[in-house]
Design a protein around this motif. Structure first.
Motif, short mmCIF file in Angstrom:
data_model
loop_
_atom_site.label_atom_id
_atom_site.label_comp_id
_atom_site.label_asym_id
_atom_site.label_seq_id
_atom_site.Cartn_x
_atom_site.Cartn_y
_atom_site.Cartn_z
N THR A 129 25.70 -35.97 36.62
CA THR A 129 25.38 -35.06 35.34
C THR A 129 26.25 -35.68 34.15
OG1 THR A 129 25.13 -33.15 36.71
CG2 THR A 129 25.38 -32.63 34.33
N GLN A 130 27.56 -35.96 34.33
CA GLN A 130 28.42 -36.33 33.35
C GLN A 130 27.84 -37.82 32.56
OE1 GLN A 130 32.42 -37.51 34.30
NE2 GLN A 130 33.12 -36.53 32.68
N TRP A 131 27.47 -38.47 33.62
CA TRP A 131 27.00 -39.78 33.19
C TRP A 131 25.56 -39.84 32.53
CZ3 TRP A 131 28.16 -44.72 32.62
CH2 TRP A 131 27.27 -45.64 32.39
N ARG A 132 24.61 -39.00 33.01
CA ARG A 132 23.34 -38.78 32.22
C ARG A 132 23.59 -38.02 31.19
NH1 ARG A 132 20.01 -36.80 37.49
NH2 ARG A 132 19.59 -39.05 38.31
N GLN A 133 24.60 -37.22 30.60
CA GLN A 133 24.88 -36.71 29.49
C GLN A 133 25.75 -37.43 28.60
OE1 GLN A 133 26.87 -32.62 30.54
NE2 GLN A 133 25.03 -31.73 31.02
N SER A 134 26.55 -38.03 28.96
CA SER A 134 27.34 -38.93 28.01
C SER A 134 27.45 -40.38 28.16
CB SER A 134 29.13 -38.44 27.96
OG SER A 134 29.21 -38.80 29.34
N GLY A 135 26.83 -40.87 29.16
CA GLY A 135 26.81 -42.48 29.45
C GLY A 135 28.33 -43.00 29.91
N ALA A 136 29.09 -41.84 30.37
CA ALA A 136 30.35 -42.30 30.66
C ALA A 136 30.64 -41.39 31.86
CB ALA A 136 31.47 -42.19 29.68
N ILE A 137 31.65 -41.62 32.70
CA ILE A 137 32.28 -40.68 33.79
C ILE A 137 33.71 -40.72 33.65
CG2 ILE A 137 30.64 -40.82 35.31
CD1 ILE A 137 32.40 -42.74 36.99
N THR A 138 34.38 -39.68 33.91
CA THR A 138 36.02 -39.55 34.13
C THR A 138 36.19 -39.49 35.59
OG1 THR A 138 35.82 -37.15 33.74
CG2 THR A 138 36.40 -38.58 31.81
N PRO A 192 32.36 -52.25 37.53
CA PRO A 192 33.69 -52.30 36.67
C PRO A 192 34.14 -50.76 36.61
CG PRO A 192 31.63 -52.26 35.33
CD PRO A 192 31.25 -52.20 36.40
N GLY A 193 35.36 -51.05 35.94
CA GLY A 193 36.07 -49.70 35.55
C GLY A 193 36.04 -48.47 36.33
N ALA A 196 36.51 -46.77 44.74
CA ALA A 196 37.47 -47.06 45.73
C ALA A 196 38.32 -45.84 46.44
CB ALA A 196 38.69 -47.81 44.65
N ARG A 197 38.38 -44.79 45.75
CA ARG A 197 38.86 -43.40 46.43
C ARG A 197 37.98 -42.91 47.35
NH1 ARG A 197 42.22 -40.68 49.12
NH2 ARG A 197 42.07 -38.54 48.71
N ARG A 231 31.00 -52.37 48.84
CA ARG A 231 30.18 -53.27 47.70
C ARG A 231 30.24 -52.74 46.52
NH1 ARG A 231 26.63 -52.53 52.11
NH2 ARG A 231 25.22 -51.06 50.79
N MET A 232 30.30 -51.34 46.31
CA MET A 232 30.24 -50.81 45.00
C MET A 232 31.49 -51.16 44.31
SD MET A 232 27.47 -49.80 44.22
CE MET A 232 26.73 -51.18 45.46
N VAL A 233 32.75 -51.14 44.98
CA VAL A 233 34.18 -51.34 44.58
C VAL A 233 34.16 -53.04 44.14
CG1 VAL A 233 36.58 -51.96 45.04
CG2 VAL A 233 35.27 -49.75 45.78
#
Length: 169
Positions: free
Chosen positions: A56-65, A124-125, A132-133, A118-120
């Motif tokens: 949801t965060q990605w779709r709303q802002s284009g970034a995640i925390t 990026p970032g 990783a977690r 594979r995703m790790v």
């Protein structure tokens, strides 16, 4: 694979393993197995909720925390250390159903862990940090499931390493 696709795919993996553990709870008559499967299922449900929030965060802002993601299981090293101290006798009851459920769970956990690895390697970032977690937690799940499977199978193996020879007197 971009981050949105990775999160969506991770949700599919996490939902699949969560449902497997939920089915295992209802399919087991052993209270200890039910607790183990229940704890693992609860952990996977937390992963589903976490990933949904990140999507949801990605779709709303284009970034995640990346927020803290806790697990009910101890780290893999702690599971291995505890397993090394256990000298319990096996129950006499037939544990075929639990063995089958654990074997299936182990396969799915390994598939999920492979995806996170594979995703790790690819992302990026924040995406790499988040996955990783997840990889760390899934590896603990693999150790926990392997421990339970080895324990109830009574094969002489702990975490796929031969601990004793059943032929020795």
């Amino acid at each position: 694979m971009n981050l949105e696709e990775a999160i969506t795919t991770a949700l599919e993996y996490e939902t699949r393993i969560r449902d497997l553990y939920r089915d295992a709870v209802s399919g087991s008559s052993d209270p200890v197995a039910q607790r183990v499967f229940g704890a693992l299922g609860d952990d996977e449900q937390r992963h589903v909720a976490y990933l949904r929030r990140r999507l949801t965060q990605w779709r709303q802002s284009g970034a995640i925390t990346v927020e803290a993601l806790e697990s009910v299981l101890p780290p893999a090293a702690a599971i291995r250390k505890a397993a090394g101290r256990i000298t319990a006798t096996l129950a006499e009851a037939d544990r075929t159903d639990e063995k089958q459920m654990l074997a299936k769970a182990l396969r799915v956990e390994k598939e999920t862990s492979d995806f996170y690895a594979r995703m790790v390697a690819q992302l990026p970032g924040a995406g790499r940090e988040m996955f990783a977690r997840f990889l760390e937690i899934e590896n603990s799940h693999i150790d926990a499931v392997q421990f339970e499977l080895d324990y109830i199978s009574g094969t002489g193996y702990w975490f796929d390493f031969k601990e004793f020879d059943m032929e020795d007197g």
